[in-house]
Enzyme design. Structure first.
Site, PDB file in Angstrom:
ATOM      1  N   ARG A  40      32.532   6.575   2.904  1.00 14.38           N
ATOM      2  CA  ARG A  40      32.961   5.553   1.959  1.00 14.38           C
ATOM      3  C   ARG A  40      31.869   4.503   1.828  1.00 14.38           C
ATOM      4  NH1 ARG A  40      37.397   1.775   5.178  1.00 14.38           N
ATOM      5  NH2 ARG A  40      36.007   1.067   6.845  1.00 14.38           N
TER       6      ARG A  40
ATOM      7  N   ASP B 290      30.195  11.384   9.309  1.00 18.41           N
ATOM      8  CA  ASP B 290      31.108  10.277   9.568  1.00 18.41           C
ATOM      9  C   ASP B 290      32.085  10.730  10.651  1.00 18.41           C
ATOM     10  OD1 ASP B 290      33.137   8.059   9.149  1.00 18.41           O
ATOM     11  OD2 ASP B 290      31.842   7.673   7.425  1.00 18.41           O
TER      12      ASP B 290
ATOM     13  N   ASP C 297      29.864  11.111  15.490  1.00 17.11           N
ATOM     14  CA  ASP C 297      30.148   9.813  16.097  1.00 17.11           C
ATOM     15  C   ASP C 297      28.800   9.285  16.572  1.00 17.11           C
ATOM     16  OD1 ASP C 297      30.760   7.657  17.768  1.00 17.11           O
ATOM     17  OD2 ASP C 297      32.626   8.568  18.475  1.00 17.11           O
TER      18      ASP C 297
ATOM     19  N   ASN D 175      23.378   4.303   8.470  1.00 19.42           N
ATOM     20  CA  ASN D 175      24.236   3.369   7.749  1.00 19.42           C
ATOM     21  C   ASN D 175      25.505   3.011   8.496  1.00 19.42           C
ATOM     22  OD1 ASN D 175      25.592   2.125   5.224  1.00 19.42           O
ATOM     23  ND2 ASN D 175      26.934   3.848   5.726  1.00 19.42           N
TER      24      ASN D 175
ATOM     25  N   TYR E 197      28.264  -8.902  15.497  1.00  9.74           N
ATOM     26  CA  TYR E 197      27.735  -8.239  14.307  1.00  9.74           C
ATOM     27  C   TYR E 197      26.335  -8.754  13.991  1.00  9.74           C
ATOM     28  CZ  TYR E 197      27.422  -6.524   9.506  1.00  9.74           C
ATOM     29  OH  TYR E 197      27.006  -5.903   8.345  1.00  9.74           O
TER      30      TYR E 197
ATOM     31  N   LYS F 152      22.834  -6.530  14.195  1.00  9.22           N
ATOM     32  CA  LYS F 152      22.026  -6.284  13.010  1.00  9.22           C
ATOM     33  C   LYS F 152      20.623  -6.880  13.158  1.00  9.22           C
ATOM     34  CE  LYS F 152      24.877  -3.881  10.506  1.00  9.22           C
ATOM     35  NZ  LYS F 152      24.568  -2.475  10.139  1.00  9.22           N
TER      36      LYS F 152
ATOM     37  N   VAL G  36      28.395  -7.056   0.099  1.00  9.96           N
ATOM     38  CA  VAL G  36      28.526  -5.901  -0.788  1.00  9.96           C
ATOM     39  C   VAL G  36      29.982  -5.465  -0.724  1.00  9.96           C
ATOM     40  CG1 VAL G  36      27.807  -3.525  -1.231  1.00  9.96           C
ATOM     41  CG2 VAL G  36      26.132  -5.220  -0.447  1.00  9.96           C
TER      42      VAL G  36
ATOM     43  N   THR H  30      32.681  -3.430  -0.248  1.00 12.11           N
ATOM     44  CA  THR H  30      33.031  -2.136   0.319  1.00 12.11           C
ATOM     45  C   THR H  30      34.346  -2.283   1.082  1.00 12.11           C
ATOM     46  OG1 THR H  30      31.947  -2.504   2.452  1.00 12.11           O
ATOM     47  CG2 THR H  30      30.567  -1.669   0.641  1.00 12.11           C
TER      48      THR H  30
END
Length: 265
Positions: A16, A37, A60, A87, A158, A162, A193, A195
């Protein structure tokens, strides 16, 4: 069209959002895409929509055995791996809003975010380099975030994960160049974004529109980005057009980090 013709690509977190958009963009440019995924139903649906010769493989990203299996199967099927897009990622808010600030975040929640966002990228780069080494070339694209460039008080894990992806990208780029390999590694840094990752924060109540507006109020372009816009950058970074680009960071944030937020007139 055809900028990635016959390239063999693995895209993680492709069931997705940005991952699905990257898989579709790569397929449109001629690549053979392995959609991966942990969401088997979603991943299979994306692969089926793309059609043959594209395929799904469960991966995974936290598990090295999964990486060995998927990369091994890819090389066995095609003789090589040309592109990897790391990603797959989580915010830590998938099950609802919990404390992720530096004072109240639990160690368990901190580690869970890093296991996917950072360990997954490390493992992906490791096994992609090994698969690409025989050909001496390839492209690795790591999806970092605008949050990897600035502090995010309410999403400490997070942001830290990143930021580490950004730095590890440069380390991988230097390692490969030092090995005499034309394996390029670059990072892409999206801001907001739209999503499914945003859904827990946006909700579906009557205040959804107001929440959306609030999240992009400081963005000069005053809107969320689209997954297809990030996918276009991935195509560029994976293509021969970027043959002299490695260790770079590409920011796609609606102008957010250009300076002081400015209201469009």
């Amino acid at each position: 069209m055809g900028r990635l013709k016959d390239r063999i690509a693995i895209v993680t977190g492709a069931a997705r959002g940005i991952g699905a958009a990257v898989a579709a963009a790569f397929a449109a440019e001629g690549a053979i895409v392995w959609v991966t995924d942990i969401d088997e139903a979603g991943g299979r649906a994306v692969a089926a929509a793309l059609g043959a010769p594209h395929r799904f493989a469960r991966l995974d990203v936290r598990l090295e055995a999964d990486w060995e299996r998927v990369v091994g199967a890819t090389v066995a099927a095609h003789g090589r791996l040309d592109i990897l897009v790391n990603n797959a990622g989580i915010t830590g808010f998938e099950a609802g809003v919990v404390a992720h600030d530096p004072e109240h975040a639990s160690l368990e929640d901190w580690r869970a975010v890093h296991a996917t966002n950072l360990d997954g990228v490390f493992l992906g780069c490791k096994h992609a380099i090994r698969a690409m080494r025989p050909a001496g070339q390839g492209a690795i694209v790591n999806i970092s975030s605008r949050s990897g460039l600035v502090g995010i008080p309410a999403a400490a894990a997070y942001a830290a994960s990143k930021a580490a992806v950004r730095n590890h990208t440069k380390t991988v780029a230097l390692w490969c160049a030092g090995q005499g390999l034309a394996i390029r590694c670059n990072s892409i840094h999206p801001a907001a974004v739209l999503t499914p990752m945003w859904e827990p924060m946006l909700g579906d109540g009557p205040d959804r529109a107001a929440r959306m507006a609030a999240f992009v109020a400081d963005t000069p372009l005053r809107r969320f980005g689209r997954p297809e816009e990030v996918a276009a950058l991935c195509v560029l970074a994976a293509s021969d057009e970027a043959a002299y680009m490695t260790g770079a960071e590409l920011v796609i944030d609606g102008g957010l980090l250009a300076g002081t937020a400015a209201s469009p007139r």
